[in-house]
Structure formats: structure tokens, C-alpha cells
Design a protein around this motif. Structure first.
Motif, mmCIF file in Angstrom:
data_model
loop_
_atom_site.group_PDB
_atom_site.id
_atom_site.type_symbol
_atom_site.label_atom_id
_atom_site.label_comp_id
_atom_site.label_asym_id
_atom_site.label_seq_id
_atom_site.Cartn_x
_atom_site.Cartn_y
_atom_site.Cartn_z
ATOM 1 N N HIS A 299 0.840 -1.194 0.000
ATOM 2 C CA HIS A 299 0.000 0.000 0.000
ATOM 3 C C HIS A 299 0.882 1.254 0.000
ATOM 4 O O HIS A 299 1.900 1.305 0.692
ATOM 5 N N PRO A 300 0.500 2.248 -0.780
ATOM 6 C CA PRO A 300 1.286 3.499 -0.789
ATOM 7 C C PRO A 300 1.170 4.238 0.543
ATOM 8 O O PRO A 300 0.074 4.424 1.066
ATOM 9 N N PHE A 301 2.315 4.614 1.085
ATOM 10 C CA PHE A 301 2.387 5.282 2.384
ATOM 11 C C PHE A 301 2.485 6.795 2.206
ATOM 12 O O PHE A 301 1.749 7.560 2.828
ATOM 13 N N LYS A 302 3.411 7.227 1.330
ATOM 14 C CA LYS A 302 3.550 8.639 0.960
ATOM 15 C C LYS A 302 3.578 8.724 -0.553
ATOM 16 O O LYS A 302 4.279 7.948 -1.197
ATOM 17 N N ILE A 303 2.829 9.669 -1.136
ATOM 18 C CA ILE A 303 2.696 9.773 -2.588
ATOM 19 C C ILE A 303 3.242 11.119 -3.028
ATOM 20 O O ILE A 303 2.871 12.172 -2.492
ATOM 21 N N THR B 46 4.892 13.095 -6.962
ATOM 22 C CA THR B 46 4.421 13.257 -8.344
ATOM 23 C C THR B 46 4.418 11.922 -9.085
ATOM 24 O O THR B 46 3.381 11.444 -9.528
ATOM 25 N N LYS B 47 5.582 11.320 -9.235
ATOM 26 C CA LYS B 47 5.662 9.992 -9.845
ATOM 27 C C LYS B 47 6.414 9.019 -8.943
ATOM 28 O O LYS B 47 6.837 7.959 -9.394
ATOM 29 N N MET B 48 6.563 9.381 -7.700
ATOM 30 C CA MET B 48 7.231 8.535 -6.717
ATOM 31 C C MET B 48 6.257 8.228 -5.595
ATOM 32 O O MET B 48 5.305 8.975 -5.354
ATOM 33 N N ALA B 49 6.510 7.120 -4.933
ATOM 34 C CA ALA B 49 5.671 6.745 -3.793
ATOM 35 C C ALA B 49 6.480 5.854 -2.868
ATOM 36 O O ALA B 49 7.351 5.096 -3.312
ATOM 37 N N ARG C 174 -1.253 1.325 -13.233
ATOM 38 C CA ARG C 174 0.063 1.971 -13.270
ATOM 39 C C ARG C 174 1.170 0.917 -13.296
ATOM 40 O O ARG C 174 1.004 -0.183 -12.778
ATOM 41 N N ARG C 175 2.298 1.291 -13.910
ATOM 42 C CA ARG C 175 3.483 0.425 -13.954
ATOM 43 C C ARG C 175 4.640 1.132 -13.270
ATOM 44 O O ARG C 175 4.755 2.368 -13.334
ATOM 45 N N GLY C 176 5.504 0.345 -12.623
ATOM 46 C CA GLY C 176 6.616 0.979 -11.939
ATOM 47 C C GLY C 176 7.700 0.000 -11.560
ATOM 48 O O GLY C 176 7.642 -1.197 -11.894
ATOM 49 N N LYS D 110 0.929 9.447 -11.353
ATOM 50 C CA LYS D 110 0.685 9.643 -9.926
ATOM 51 C C LYS D 110 -0.313 8.618 -9.420
ATOM 52 O O LYS D 110 -1.331 8.344 -10.053
ATOM 53 N N LEU D 111 -0.015 8.022 -8.254
ATOM 54 C CA LEU D 111 -0.881 7.016 -7.662
ATOM 55 C C LEU D 111 -2.030 7.676 -6.900
ATOM 56 O O LEU D 111 -1.921 8.810 -6.433
#
Length: 209
Positions: free
Chosen positions: A107-111, A113-116, A142-144, A163-164
Motif C-alpha cells: 500500500h502506498p504510504f507517501k505519494i 508526483t511519480k514517486m511513492a 500503473r506500472r513501476g 501519480k498514484l
């Protein structure tokens, strides 16, 4: 063996469950694997014998040459054999690759621009470094990739193609080759003969006047 589910049977059949095989002139017991019947060189593992498509059944057994008919039975608790599927022998190929997919989620914790910063996928730094080359995806498309681990508790910095959303989930697909169990048994108990159950109903006599 390529088999198709018998339409008269709706009982769920799991992979690695003991079944009785009638393959050509041989009869034996084994715990098979189920996989997709495709033209690719890698075949996806199936957890159940589905009823809508033909699947490939893989077992360790004596060599039998195609074409040979195949019947799959499941022994009930009362000793009777229940027909599960029918088909034919596909090939004797020890190099067939059956691939099982495992999905890890975070799960994303901090989002940004294109980083998380993603957490709950791994719980130590060594695992993040080990799986760093594997591509990431999200439920929203999204892909990363993993950029670097953060700290010692499995947090990691990831870059994506957009962005997520805060409610999105980061996924990682892992693939592992699986093999059938070595459970070949040539001694199959004789099936209990099928007997039609007769329900005797007493019909009261009614006098006609």
C-alpha cells in the motif's frame, strides 16, 4: 493428458487431490496437477478442474504412448468410483513447465508526483533488494519499479508512470515452477458395484364405491 470435465459431475476437484486414472490399458492412482491447454512454452497452474474448458493433467506414471483414452475417477467414502473427466493422452514430456503465480501486495504510504513510498509488501531490507528488478503494477493500471529500500522495516521508494491514488494497491507478480507429487500407486481398490436404491412406499388401499 488433455481432459474435459464430465457434465454430469459438479463436485469440486482440487489440484494434488488423489484421483483414479484409466489410461489406455493401465489403471493407477495419482495426485495430478492441472494447467492451461495452450500453445505457449509455459503453462499457468490451475487450482481446480474447471468445467468450461479443457485442461492438461500432469502426473508421474509409467510411459504410455498416445493416442490413448483417459478416464478420471474419484473414489467416494462408500467405495464407489465417480467419473470426473474424460480425455486422451497428450504427450510424454518431462520438460513441460507448469507455472504458479503468486501476487504480493503493498500500500502506498507517501505519494509524490511519480514517486511513492510503499509499505506492507516486504518487512526487511534484504527482501526489497532481492526483488528490486521485478516490475510493479497497480490495480488501477500503473506500472513501476523499485528504486531503493528505506529503513530496515521493508519500506521502499518506487517510481511509477503516473501519480498514484491513495486508495490504489501496488502488486508484484511472482512465478514459480511446480511439479506433481510422486504419488503413483498401481494398486487400485475395486469399486463397489452401483446399486439402485429402492424406496418402498406403502400405498393405502382405497375402496371404490
Amino acid at each position: 493428458m488433455v481432459v474435459r470435465r464430465d457434465p454430469g459431475n459438479i463436485e469440486p476437484v482440487k489440484a494434488k487431490e488423489e484421483l483414479i486414472f484409466h489410461c489406455g490399458f493401465r489403471r493407477f492412482r495419482a495426485s495430478p496437477l492441472f494447467s492451461q491447454h495452450t500453445a505457449a512454452d509455459k503453462h499457468k497452474f490451475q487450482r481446480f478442474l474447471t468445467a468450461d474448458v479443457a485442461l492438461v493433467v500432469t502426473v508421474y506414471a509409467p510411459i504410455t504412448f498416445p493416442p490413448a483414452s483417459v478416464l478420471l475417477f474419484k473414489q467416494k467414502s462408500n467405495g464407489m468410483h465417480n467419473l470426473i473427466a474424460t480425455g486422451h493422452l497428450l504427450s510424454v514430456d518431462p520438460d513441460r513447465m507448469v507455472i504458479k503465480r503468486v501476487v504480493l501486495s503493498g500500500h502506498p504510504f507517501k505519494i509524490f508526483t511519480k514517486m511513492a513510498v510503499v509499505r506492507y509488501m516486504f518487512f526487511n531490507r534484504e527482501d526489497v533488494l532481492w526483488f528490486k528488478p521485478v516490475e510493479l503494477r497497480t490495480k488501477w493500471g500503473r506500472r513501476g519499479h523499485i528504486k531503493e529500500p528505506l529503513g530496515t522495516h521493508g519500506h521502499m521508494k518506487c517510481s511509477f508512470d503516473g501519480k498514484l491514488k491513495s486508495q490504489d494497491t501496488v502488486l508484484m507478480n511472482l512465478y514459480k515452477r511446480v511439479f506433481p507429487k510422486w504419488t503413483y500407486d498401481p494398486y487400485v481398490p475395486e469399486p463397489v458395484p452401483w446399486v439402485k436404491s429402492e424406496i418402498s412406499s406403502v400405498v393405502p388401499e382405497v375402496g371404490m364405491e
